[in-house]
Design a protein around this motif. Sequence first.
Motif, short mmCIF file in Angstrom:
data_model
loop_
_atom_site.label_atom_id
_atom_site.label_comp_id
_atom_site.label_asym_id
_atom_site.label_seq_id
_atom_site.Cartn_x
_atom_site.Cartn_y
_atom_site.Cartn_z
N PHE A 1 0.95 2.68 -19.67
CA PHE A 1 -0.29 3.14 -19.83
C PHE A 1 -0.70 5.23 -19.59
CE2 PHE A 1 -0.24 -0.81 -21.48
CZ PHE A 1 -0.56 -1.23 -22.32
N THR A 2 -0.84 6.02 -20.15
CA THR A 2 -1.49 6.90 -19.69
C THR A 2 -0.22 7.47 -18.31
OG1 THR A 2 -3.24 6.18 -17.97
CG2 THR A 2 -3.80 6.46 -19.94
N GLY A 3 0.77 7.37 -19.10
CA GLY A 3 1.44 7.76 -18.36
C GLY A 3 1.54 6.95 -16.53
N HIS A 4 1.30 6.25 -16.76
CA HIS A 4 0.68 5.25 -14.98
C HIS A 4 0.86 3.96 -15.67
CE1 HIS A 4 -1.43 8.52 -14.96
NE2 HIS A 4 -1.50 8.80 -13.18
N ILE A 5 1.31 3.13 -14.04
CA ILE A 5 2.06 1.66 -14.22
C ILE A 5 0.82 0.95 -13.72
CG2 ILE A 5 4.04 0.41 -13.14
CD1 ILE A 5 5.07 1.99 -14.56
N TRP A 6 0.70 0.27 -15.13
CA TRP A 6 -0.47 -1.19 -14.63
C TRP A 6 0.75 -2.81 -14.44
CZ3 TRP A 6 -4.83 0.35 -18.87
CH2 TRP A 6 -4.62 1.72 -18.39
N GLY A 7 0.01 -3.01 -14.17
CA GLY A 7 -0.05 -4.85 -14.81
C GLY A 7 0.59 -5.52 -13.42
N VAL A 8 1.19 -4.58 -12.44
CA VAL A 8 1.73 -5.20 -11.19
C VAL A 8 0.92 -6.57 -10.25
CG1 VAL A 8 3.26 -4.76 -9.23
CG2 VAL A 8 3.15 -2.18 -11.50
N LYS A 9 1.84 -7.45 -10.71
CA LYS A 9 0.86 -8.75 -10.10
C LYS A 9 1.13 -9.48 -9.56
CE LYS A 9 -0.92 -11.89 -12.95
NZ LYS A 9 -1.99 -12.75 -13.41
N PRO A 10 0.88 -9.95 -8.44
CA PRO A 10 1.53 -10.99 -7.35
C PRO A 10 2.07 -12.26 -7.77
CG PRO A 10 0.09 -10.55 -5.68
CD PRO A 10 0.60 -9.81 -7.12
N VAL B 1 -6.25 8.86 16.68
CA VAL B 1 -6.12 9.54 15.19
C VAL B 1 -7.70 9.58 13.52
CG1 VAL B 1 -5.37 10.11 12.53
CG2 VAL B 1 -4.25 9.98 14.87
N ASP B 2 -8.23 10.08 12.91
CA ASP B 2 -9.11 9.28 11.69
C ASP B 2 -8.39 9.61 10.83
OD1 ASP B 2 -10.96 9.41 13.88
OD2 ASP B 2 -11.82 11.12 12.60
N PHE B 3 -8.04 8.25 10.26
CA PHE B 3 -7.69 7.89 8.72
C PHE B 3 -8.64 7.26 8.14
CE2 PHE B 3 -4.00 7.38 11.68
CZ PHE B 3 -3.48 7.30 11.30
N ASP B 4 -8.15 7.64 6.79
CA ASP B 4 -9.01 7.76 5.53
C ASP B 4 -8.83 7.00 4.13
OD1 ASP B 4 -11.38 9.48 5.90
OD2 ASP B 4 -10.30 10.97 4.90
N ILE B 5 -9.34 6.26 4.20
CA ILE B 5 -8.53 5.12 3.29
C ILE B 5 -9.11 5.33 1.23
CG2 ILE B 5 -8.31 2.51 2.84
CD1 ILE B 5 -9.27 1.72 5.64
N GLU B 6 -8.05 4.82 1.20
CA GLU B 6 -8.78 5.27 -0.39
C GLU B 6 -7.97 4.48 -0.95
OE1 GLU B 6 -8.64 10.20 -1.08
OE2 GLU B 6 -6.45 9.33 -0.18
N ILE B 7 -8.84 3.98 -3.35
CA ILE B 7 -8.20 2.75 -3.18
C ILE B 7 -8.18 3.34 -5.08
CG2 ILE B 7 -9.36 0.63 -1.98
CD1 ILE B 7 -11.32 0.93 -3.26
N ASP B 8 -7.46 2.88 -5.23
CA ASP B 8 -6.58 2.96 -7.51
C ASP B 8 -7.19 1.78 -7.89
OD1 ASP B 8 -6.86 3.69 -9.56
OD2 ASP B 8 -3.98 4.60 -9.01
N PHE B 9 -8.43 1.85 -7.90
CA PHE B 9 -8.88 0.18 -8.70
C PHE B 9 -8.88 0.16 -9.70
CE2 PHE B 9 -13.09 3.05 -9.02
CZ PHE B 9 -13.35 2.39 -10.34
N ILE B 10 -8.54 0.78 -10.43
CA ILE B 10 -7.97 0.95 -12.68
C ILE B 10 -6.76 0.75 -12.17
CG2 ILE B 10 -7.93 2.40 -14.03
CD1 ILE B 10 -10.45 3.15 -13.35
N GLY B 11 -5.74 1.98 -10.91
CA GLY B 11 -4.63 1.55 -11.17
C GLY B 11 -4.05 3.18 -12.45
N THR B 12 -4.98 3.94 -12.52
CA THR B 12 -4.23 5.47 -13.31
C THR B 12 -3.98 6.63 -12.21
OG1 THR B 12 -7.01 5.74 -13.63
CG2 THR B 12 -5.67 4.41 -14.99
N GLY B 13 -3.89 6.33 -10.88
CA GLY B 13 -3.97 7.56 -10.05
C GLY B 13 -5.32 8.37 -9.70
N GLN B 14 -6.46 7.94 -9.85
CA GLN B 14 -8.08 7.76 -9.73
C GLN B 14 -8.04 7.60 -8.46
OE1 GLN B 14 -10.95 7.99 -12.78
NE2 GLN B 14 -9.10 8.16 -14.48
N TRP B 15 -8.14 8.28 -7.48
CA TRP B 15 -8.48 7.60 -5.70
C TRP B 15 -9.89 8.10 -5.49
CZ3 TRP B 15 -5.17 4.80 -4.08
CH2 TRP B 15 -3.76 5.01 -3.89
N LYS B 16 -10.40 6.92 -5.18
CA LYS B 16 -11.85 7.04 -4.59
C LYS B 16 -12.21 6.44 -3.07
CE LYS B 16 -13.24 7.32 -8.98
NZ LYS B 16 -13.74 9.12 -9.22
#
Length: 277
Positions: free
Chosen positions: A115-124, A219-234
């Motif tokens: 959907f919208t060019g992204h992979i959704w629904g990958v679930k263990p 080194v500092d590391f920024d942690i980002e999440i894509d909670f929807i799965g559409t490549g929108q990183w926060k």
Amino acid sequence: RVVVTNNGFYEYGETSAGLFEYDGKSWKRLSDKPHMDVAARQDIGSVMFASGWDESSVLFWALVKGEWQKFRLPKASHAFEQAWQTEWMRIREVETEHYLMDIQGMFYELQPIAFTGHIWGVKPICQHLRIIPDYCAFRGLFAVGGNQTTPNRDNNAVAGQPQSGLWFGKTDDLWSWGKPAGWGGPWWDAQIVKGVPSDPYLMTGFDKKMLHISTDKAVDFDIEIDFIGTGQWKPYGRVSTGSEGYARHIFPDGFSAHWVRLTPGADCRATAAFFYN
């Protein structure tokens, strides 16, 4: 397009295996790490999946609209990490328009449509130690092949009753096999570049989550999440390895997102691993 996988891997650091594609004119090597399976349906979704692994984690690829997207998933076991043990990791449609993927001791659900060019629904779904050469839907049942121990022409002369036959059940039975748990990450003793994000790493479907990072300098590391799965990183937060070259972070109980990634604040050599249970 022709896509070929090669699982020939015998020792960490080898680059004799790989994932390859042919466009009708020339071959291209996408990866030099072991890969096990490729799956797609031409009449729905037009997405091609490929599975593999390296020292860091499970490798999960999706070909969407002619472009490869690369992700990483946890390993549930180290008992599948040699060429003799990696032949039986499959991606199969077991119900109508419903994919399952088995790799490194973990079953996953896959959605064959992007959907919208992204992979959704990958679930263990579950972890397991069963050696499963293949599986399919058969007359309303979930049929699983077995390659367990047997005394017949094997090294285990005291194995007793052979356990290399077929198993029949329901797809729903998988949810009772073993609670999803695993580990892995984007980097294993890798040279990484300032400002370049890691591959997306799966975060959904696990209860408790912890991150470990080690580096050769602070080194500092920024942690980002894509909670929807559409490549929108926060932005989620930042961790620093400090003078000791190590940092850890425990995510709050119940916190989840579909994907997580790390972005380094400096060039360095690093190992990063998420532990889920």
